[in-house]
Enzyme design. Structure first.
Site, mmCIF file in Angstrom:
data_model
loop_
_atom_site.group_PDB
_atom_site.id
_atom_site.type_symbol
_atom_site.label_atom_id
_atom_site.label_comp_id
_atom_site.label_asym_id
_atom_site.label_seq_id
_atom_site.Cartn_x
_atom_site.Cartn_y
_atom_site.Cartn_z
ATOM 1 N N ARG A 1 15.612 -3.400 5.015
ATOM 2 C CA ARG A 1 15.795 -4.078 3.740
ATOM 3 C C ARG A 1 17.061 -4.960 3.680
ATOM 4 N NH1 ARG A 1 13.836 -0.201 -1.077
ATOM 5 N NH2 ARG A 1 13.339 -2.224 -1.949
ATOM 6 N N ASP B 1 3.939 -0.449 -2.847
ATOM 7 C CA ASP B 1 4.340 0.695 -3.670
ATOM 8 C C ASP B 1 3.163 1.596 -4.030
ATOM 9 O OD1 ASP B 1 6.843 -0.376 -3.519
ATOM 10 O OD2 ASP B 1 6.965 -1.012 -5.610
ATOM 11 N N ARG C 1 13.466 8.699 -9.881
ATOM 12 C CA ARG C 1 13.879 7.296 -9.938
ATOM 13 C C ARG C 1 12.828 6.442 -10.642
ATOM 14 N NH1 ARG C 1 14.115 4.538 -4.842
ATOM 15 N NH2 ARG C 1 14.524 2.900 -6.315
ATOM 16 N N LYS D 1 9.550 0.128 -14.147
ATOM 17 C CA LYS D 1 10.870 0.251 -13.494
ATOM 18 C C LYS D 1 11.271 -1.075 -12.846
ATOM 19 C CE LYS D 1 11.510 2.108 -8.975
ATOM 20 N NZ LYS D 1 11.939 0.977 -8.222
ATOM 21 N N ASN D 2 10.362 -1.676 -12.101
ATOM 22 C CA ASN D 2 10.730 -2.863 -11.324
ATOM 23 C C ASN D 2 10.870 -4.121 -12.181
ATOM 24 O OD1 ASN D 2 10.851 -1.282 -9.104
ATOM 25 N ND2 ASN D 2 8.927 -1.990 -8.181
ATOM 26 N N CYS E 1 15.650 3.931 -1.335
ATOM 27 C CA CYS E 1 14.760 4.718 -0.477
ATOM 28 C C CYS E 1 14.786 4.178 0.953
ATOM 29 C CB CYS E 1 13.337 4.643 -0.999
ATOM 30 S SG CYS E 1 13.097 5.485 -2.552
#
Ligand SMILES: CC(=O)N[C@H]1[C@@H](OP(=O)(O)OP(=O)(O)OC[C@H]2O[C@@H](n3ccc(=O)[nH]c3=O)[C@H](O)[C@@H]2O)O[C@H](CO)[C@@H](O)[C@@H]1O
Ligand SMILES: C=C(OP(=O)(O)O)C(=O)O
Length: 472
Positions: free
Chosen positions: A122, A306, A398, A22-23, A117
């Site tokens: 952030r 993560d 997600r 995903k990242n 999230c």
């Protein structure tokens, strides 16, 4: 509403295939906007909600896309908008990654303040600092940020105050089409940065040093469409490694790259888990009893934030006391309260959590508070006594492709239930409200729980209500 129900106690065994990261795929798809010639063909694109969101963002900007069998084809020759729609950006923080490519291609980009999230504040100051250093003017509007430049961006020397993954990626993309050379000092070193640099170089870019703290980007005039395969998801791989270890299991994680998972592997080995590299992945074998260890999250190559919540789940069932320290995000312990509902013994003190391990976990009704928290609750549920019901599954969607299917194939007793959501109330005349609304709700309630997530069904219910002629 969707939920995952797990009955704990099954030992996991077999093979699980890791999907594309995903990242990595999110910045890669954003970077395809930089190609003003040819088509990008991106392979191993995981079918995730975040991928669908970025696909919609690219389409809204004028990209032409198809997505089939984990392959996305993107043609961005004719961009038609410089504005990423609020409805999409609010769903996913990584939408902000289109700012660099838009600014470089069109000289203008307007993006809503990003969502995602709730694991910390952030900020995006480091992204903006980079764009400003390259000559962009930044305007902060009501809930959006606009960046503009007259002519091409100019190469610059940029020092990041924090080694931000997103800022490194956004600046790398913008700098690829800038005039002159850009250096990023204190750059993030994550494998996803290297994957993005490989894509940019294949497109005709000149990025050197990705994977180190000093990245040098020589700007070029054009970038072209290319074919690229996304790296395997190290966090998904790590999650299945933890799931295997939680159950004393024996699982092959196909596609996992040992180098990307070094800190996770070494912590799990310290705990007593046997991990060996195979030709195409990692083999994880775990004894029933594991030792507690301390863990501190750090930017790559440190222990990934993560993986913090999943690791905490494993420490909850290991013998002894451990301390988990979160240094990357200031609010990433929301899963602790949910773990406590499952009888875990954890105390949070500032940025550290002290876990008294070895206490048997019990099934409970819990809620995923963010993406990895959701995955960690699934891991904990696998070895809890009785049934655990996990809500807040939209977070998990997600970042995990079919987590229930993959775990069920390894022997877990796990199902996913997707119920059509109750439609939003609509204002109608009192005399027609009761009979019409009651009959629609009865029909919704009578529908069997779908096996797969089904947005279409929700939309169908809403349009059915809107279509009632008596409501006009
Ligand atoms: C899509 C994606 O790749 N997401 C990952 C990416 O997020 P993301 O790129 O958002 O994370 P960053 O590396 O930017 O954030 C790391 C830290 O830097 C701070 N910061 C960041 C930017 C900025 O301009 N100013 C600032 O202060 C953040 O608040 C945070 O405390 O890296 C995180 C850290 O490994 C991961 O948890 C996310 O899964
Ligand atoms: C925090 C995460 O993602 P994002 O940056 O997209 O919110 C994550 O992948 O755990």
């Amino acid at each position: 509403m969707s939920k995952i129900i797990v009955r704990g106690g099954q030992r996991l065994s077999g093979n699980v295939r890791v999907s594309g990261a995903k990242n990595a795929v999110l910045p890669i798809l954003a970077a395809t906007l930089l190609a003003n010639k040819g088509e990008c063909v991106i392979q191993d694109v995981p079918f995730l909600d975040d991928v669908i969101t970025i696909q919609k963002v690219l389409a809204a900007l004028g990209g032409k896309l198809t997505y089939e069998n984990e392959t996305m084809r993107i043609s961005a020759q004719q961009l038609t908008s410089f504005e990423a729609p609020y409805e999409l950006v609010r769903k996913m923080r990584a939408s902000f990654l289109v700012m660099g490519p838009l600014l470089a291609r069109l000289g203008r980009a307007r993006i809503s303040l990003p969502g995602g999230c709730a694991i910390g504040t952030r900020p995006i100051d480091q992204h903006l600092k980079g764009f400003e250093a390259m000559g962009a003017e930044i305007v902060l509007g009501q809930g959006f940020i606009e960046a503009r430049t007259a002519g091409r961006l100019k190469g610059a020397k940029i020092y990041l105050d924090v080694a931000s993954v997103g800022a490194t990626e956004n600046i790398m993309m913008a700098a690829s089409l800038a005039q002159g050379t850009t250096t990023i000092e204190n750059a993030a070193k994550e494998p996803e940065i290297v994957d993005l640099a490989n894509l940019l170089n294949a497109m005709g870019g000149k990025v050197r040093g990705a994977g180190t703290g000093l990245i040098r980007i020589e700007g070029v005039e054009h970038l072209n469409g290319v074919a690229h395969t996304v790296i395997p998801d190290r966090v998904e791989a790590g999650t299945y490694m933890i799931a295997a270890a939680m159950t004393g299991g024996d699982v092959h994680i196909e596609g996992a790259i040992a180098d990307h998972l070094a800190p996770v592997i070494s912590k799990m080995q310290e705990m007593g888990v046997e991990i060996t590299e195979t030709d195409n992945g990692l083999h994880v074998r775990a004894p029933r009893k594991l030792k507690a260890v301390d863990v501190k999250t750090l930017p790559y190559p440190g222990f990934p934030t993560d993986m913090q919540s999943q690791m905490m789940a494993l420490l909850m069932v290991s013998e002894g006391t451990s301390i988990v320290t979160e240094t990357v995000f200031e609010n990433r312990f929301m899963h602790v309260e949910e773990f406590q509902k499952m009888s875990a013994q954890i105390k949070v003190d500032g940025r550290s959590a002290v876990i008294s391990g070895g206490v048997p976990l019990t099934g409970a009704k819990v809620m995923a508070t963010d993406l990895r928290a959701g995955a960690a609750l699934v891991c904990a549920a696998l070895c809890a006594d009785g049934e655990t019901e996990i809500t807040g599954i939209h977070h998990v969607d997600r970042g995990y492709v079919d987590i229930t299917g993959k775990l069920a194939a390894l022997g877990a007793t796990i199902i996913r239930v997707d119920l059509a959501e109750q439609p939003a109330p609509v204002v109608v005349k009192a005399e027609v409200f009761e009979p019409v609304f009651a009959s629609v709700l009865d029909a919704v309630a009578a529908e069997p729980a779908a096996e797969k997530s089904n947005e279409f069904k929700r939309e169908k219910e809403v349009s059915r209500i809107k279509a009632q002629p008596t409501w006009a």
